[in-house]
Write a protein that holds these residues in place. Structure first.
Motif, PDB file in Angstrom:
ATOM      1  N   ALA A  14       4.683   7.433   1.228  1.00  0.00           N
ATOM      2  CA  ALA A  14       3.929   6.547   2.106  1.00  0.00           C
ATOM      3  C   ALA A  14       4.671   5.215   2.247  1.00  0.00           C
ATOM      4  CB  ALA A  14       2.537   6.324   1.540  1.00  0.00           C
ATOM      5  N   MET A  15       4.533   4.601   3.405  1.00  0.00           N
ATOM      6  CA  MET A  15       5.169   3.311   3.665  1.00  0.00           C
ATOM      7  C   MET A  15       4.151   2.199   3.402  1.00  0.00           C
ATOM      8  SD  MET A  15       8.152   4.232   4.363  1.00  0.00           S
ATOM      9  CE  MET A  15       9.036   2.879   5.058  1.00  0.00           C
ATOM     10  N   VAL A  16       4.627   1.100   2.784  1.00  0.00           N
ATOM     11  CA  VAL A  16       3.762  -0.046   2.491  1.00  0.00           C
ATOM     12  C   VAL A  16       4.383  -1.302   3.080  1.00  0.00           C
ATOM     13  CG1 VAL A  16       2.780   0.934   0.392  1.00  0.00           C
ATOM     14  CG2 VAL A  16       4.826  -0.441   0.239  1.00  0.00           C
ATOM     15  N   ASP A  17       3.547  -2.253   3.466  1.00  0.00           N
ATOM     16  CA  ASP A  17       4.032  -3.530   3.996  1.00  0.00           C
ATOM     17  C   ASP A  17       4.426  -4.445   2.846  1.00  0.00           C
ATOM     18  OD1 ASP A  17       3.545  -2.719   6.571  1.00  0.00           O
ATOM     19  OD2 ASP A  17       1.536  -3.611   6.646  1.00  0.00           O
ATOM     20  N   PHE A  18       5.464  -5.263   3.074  1.00  0.00           N
ATOM     21  CA  PHE A  18       5.857  -6.274   2.101  1.00  0.00           C
ATOM     22  C   PHE A  18       4.705  -7.242   1.917  1.00  0.00           C
ATOM     23  CE2 PHE A  18      10.084  -4.767   2.413  1.00  0.00           C
ATOM     24  CZ  PHE A  18      10.812  -5.339   1.394  1.00  0.00           C
ATOM     25  N   PRO A  19       4.462  -7.813   0.796  1.00  0.00           N
ATOM     26  CA  PRO A  19       5.241  -7.742  -0.436  1.00  0.00           C
ATOM     27  C   PRO A  19       4.766  -6.658  -1.394  1.00  0.00           C
ATOM     28  CG  PRO A  19       3.638  -9.470  -0.652  1.00  0.00           C
ATOM     29  CD  PRO A  19       3.449  -8.857   0.730  1.00  0.00           C
ATOM     30  N   ASP A  20       3.842  -5.788  -0.962  1.00  0.00           N
ATOM     31  CA  ASP A  20       3.335  -4.738  -1.850  1.00  0.00           C
ATOM     32  C   ASP A  20       4.423  -3.737  -2.219  1.00  0.00           C
ATOM     33  OD1 ASP A  20       0.839  -5.903  -1.737  1.00  0.00           O
ATOM     34  OD2 ASP A  20       0.122  -4.596  -0.129  1.00  0.00           O
ATOM     35  N   HIS A  21       4.223  -3.076  -3.376  1.00  0.00           N
ATOM     36  CA  HIS A  21       5.167  -2.067  -3.846  1.00  0.00           C
ATOM     37  C   HIS A  21       4.552  -0.678  -3.866  1.00  0.00           C
ATOM     38  CE1 HIS A  21       6.709  -5.855  -5.531  1.00  0.00           C
ATOM     39  NE2 HIS A  21       7.883  -5.304  -5.283  1.00  0.00           N
ATOM     40  N   TYR A  22       3.194  -0.582  -3.792  1.00  0.00           N
ATOM     41  CA  TYR A  22       2.487   0.694  -3.872  1.00  0.00           C
ATOM     42  C   TYR A  22       1.535   0.829  -2.701  1.00  0.00           C
ATOM     43  CZ  TYR A  22       4.276   1.235  -8.593  1.00  0.00           C
ATOM     44  OH  TYR A  22       5.119   1.382  -9.679  1.00  0.00           O
ATOM     45  N   CYS A  23       1.311   2.060  -2.267  1.00  0.00           N
ATOM     46  CA  CYS A  23       0.382   2.342  -1.174  1.00  0.00           C
ATOM     47  C   CYS A  23      -1.062   2.200  -1.670  1.00  0.00           C
ATOM     48  CB  CYS A  23       0.630   3.753  -0.620  1.00  0.00           C
ATOM     49  SG  CYS A  23       0.280   5.067  -1.809  1.00  0.00           S
ATOM     50  N   GLN A  24      -2.030   2.338  -0.745  1.00  0.00           N
ATOM     51  CA  GLN A  24      -3.439   2.195  -1.110  1.00  0.00           C
ATOM     52  C   GLN A  24      -3.848   3.206  -2.182  1.00  0.00           C
ATOM     53  OE1 GLN A  24      -5.525  -0.160  -0.229  1.00  0.00           O
ATOM     54  NE2 GLN A  24      -3.993  -1.154   1.046  1.00  0.00           N
ATOM     55  N   GLN A  25      -3.301   4.417  -2.107  1.00  0.00           N
ATOM     56  CA  GLN A  25      -3.656   5.478  -3.043  1.00  0.00           C
ATOM     57  C   GLN A  25      -3.182   5.172  -4.473  1.00  0.00           C
ATOM     58  OE1 GLN A  25      -2.198   9.259  -1.782  1.00  0.00           O
ATOM     59  NE2 GLN A  25      -3.017  10.355  -3.551  1.00  0.00           N
ATOM     60  N   HIS A  26      -2.050   4.470  -4.609  1.00  0.00           N
ATOM     61  CA  HIS A  26      -1.468   4.189  -5.926  1.00  0.00           C
ATOM     62  C   HIS A  26      -1.472   2.698  -6.270  1.00  0.00           C
ATOM     63  CE1 HIS A  26       0.607   7.956  -4.539  1.00  0.00           C
ATOM     64  NE2 HIS A  26      -0.016   8.359  -5.644  1.00  0.00           N
ATOM     65  N   TYR A  27      -2.307   1.940  -5.594  1.00  0.00           N
ATOM     66  CA  TYR A  27      -2.270   0.477  -5.742  1.00  0.00           C
ATOM     67  C   TYR A  27      -2.609   0.009  -7.150  1.00  0.00           C
ATOM     68  CZ  TYR A  27      -2.348  -4.377  -4.321  1.00  0.00           C
ATOM     69  OH  TYR A  27      -2.061  -5.706  -4.201  1.00  0.00           O
ATOM     70  N   GLU A  28      -3.286   0.819  -7.960  1.00  0.00           N
ATOM     71  CA  GLU A  28      -3.637   0.408  -9.329  1.00  0.00           C
ATOM     72  C   GLU A  28      -2.401   0.176 -10.195  1.00  0.00           C
ATOM     73  OE1 GLU A  28      -3.781   4.976  -9.392  1.00  0.00           O
ATOM     74  OE2 GLU A  28      -4.524   3.412  -8.051  1.00  0.00           O
ATOM     75  N   HIS A  29      -1.238   0.668  -9.778  1.00  0.00           N
ATOM     76  CA  HIS A  29       0.008   0.485 -10.532  1.00  0.00           C
ATOM     77  C   HIS A  29       0.717  -0.833 -10.188  1.00  0.00           C
ATOM     78  CE1 HIS A  29      -0.239   4.580 -12.005  1.00  0.00           C
ATOM     79  NE2 HIS A  29      -0.487   4.977 -10.757  1.00  0.00           N
ATOM     80  N   GLU A  30       0.256  -1.527  -9.148  1.00  0.00           N
ATOM     81  CA  GLU A  30       0.915  -2.755  -8.668  1.00  0.00           C
ATOM     82  C   GLU A  30       0.975  -3.837  -9.751  1.00  0.00           C
ATOM     83  OE1 GLU A  30       2.802  -5.030  -5.612  1.00  0.00           O
ATOM     84  OE2 GLU A  30       2.111  -2.976  -5.461  1.00  0.00           O
ATOM     85  N   ALA A  31      -0.148  -4.128 -10.395  1.00  0.00           N
ATOM     86  CA  ALA A  31      -0.201  -5.190 -11.409  1.00  0.00           C
ATOM     87  C   ALA A  31       0.723  -4.869 -12.579  1.00  0.00           C
ATOM     88  CB  ALA A  31      -1.626  -5.399 -11.894  1.00  0.00           C
ATOM     89  N   GLU A  32       0.722  -3.621 -13.015  1.00  0.00           N
ATOM     90  CA  GLU A  32       1.587  -3.206 -14.122  1.00  0.00           C
ATOM     91  C   GLU A  32       3.068  -3.364 -13.765  1.00  0.00           C
ATOM     92  OE1 GLU A  32       2.746   0.964 -16.325  1.00  0.00           O
ATOM     93  OE2 GLU A  32       0.775   0.790 -15.385  1.00  0.00           O
ATOM     94  N   TYR A  33       3.409  -3.006 -12.526  1.00  0.00           N
ATOM     95  CA  TYR A  33       4.795  -3.123 -12.071  1.00  0.00           C
ATOM     96  C   TYR A  33       5.228  -4.591 -12.020  1.00  0.00           C
ATOM     97  CZ  TYR A  33       8.875  -2.995  -9.068  1.00  0.00           C
ATOM     98  OH  TYR A  33      10.135  -3.167  -8.557  1.00  0.00           O
TER      99      TYR A  33
END
Length: 173
Positions: A14-33
């Motif tokens: 899946a493609m995500v807009d900057f500055p995010d690194h994860y899509c909506q489905q996997h967004y819970e991993h953003e803070a950890e990353y």
């Protein structure tokens, strides 16, 4: 069109807009990353700081002693005394009729040139960043301070207005 990138989750395309690194489905991993990136940056910053301190700043025993003075309680009190005396305003700008707030305290006659003046509050002045840069360049030319330079046998100048005039003559201010 916004910049996009692929989701960092394994096998997710899946493609995500900057500055995010994860899509909506996997967004819970953003803070950890983001936390892991910050830990990495802090760890690598220490390597750079260590190299700077051991190679450049503390290049010989004289420099090591000179910079260790800046971590003493005596320097802390002298610095605070100078800041309050000069009302947190750049003494070099004030000579030119400009009011500039500043928090850096500088030795008027560099301690590399005359170490006996390092704890003399009369040899301290508050200085802004641009004046400090210009004064450092002037000191390197006049006194011969700095890495790779040879100290000159010149008369020390401890008058801020005189230094400003000399810096202006050489086009350093």
């Amino acid at each position: 069109m916004p910049r996009t990138r692929r989701c960092r989750y394994p096998n997710c395309h899946a493609m995500v807009d900057f500055p995010d690194h994860y899509c909506q489905q996997h967004y819970e991993h953003e803070a950890e990353y983001l936390a892991s990136r910050q830990r990495w940056a802090r760890g690598n910053d220490k390597q750079y700081t260590h190299k700077y301190n051991t190679v450049t700043r503390y290049r010989n025993e004289g420099k090591r002693q000179q910079y260790s003075f800046y971590r003493t309680r005596q320097w802390s009190h002298l610095r605070q005394q100078s800041l309050e005396r000069d009302h947190y305003l750049c003494a070099y700008c004030k000579v030119q009729g400009v009011i500039t707030p500043a928090k850096t305290v500088d030795h008027i006659v560099p301690i590399e040139f005359d170490e006996t003046l390092k704890a003399n509050v009369a040899n301290l002045a508050v200085i802004c960043g641009s004046c400090h840069h210009a004064k450092t360049e002037w000191e390197q030319a006049y006194y011969g301070t700095g890495q790779g330079n040879k100290l000159q046998s010149v008369k020390p100048i401890n008058d801020v207005p005189a230094i400003v005039v000399l810096m202006d003559k050489e086009g350093r201010h």
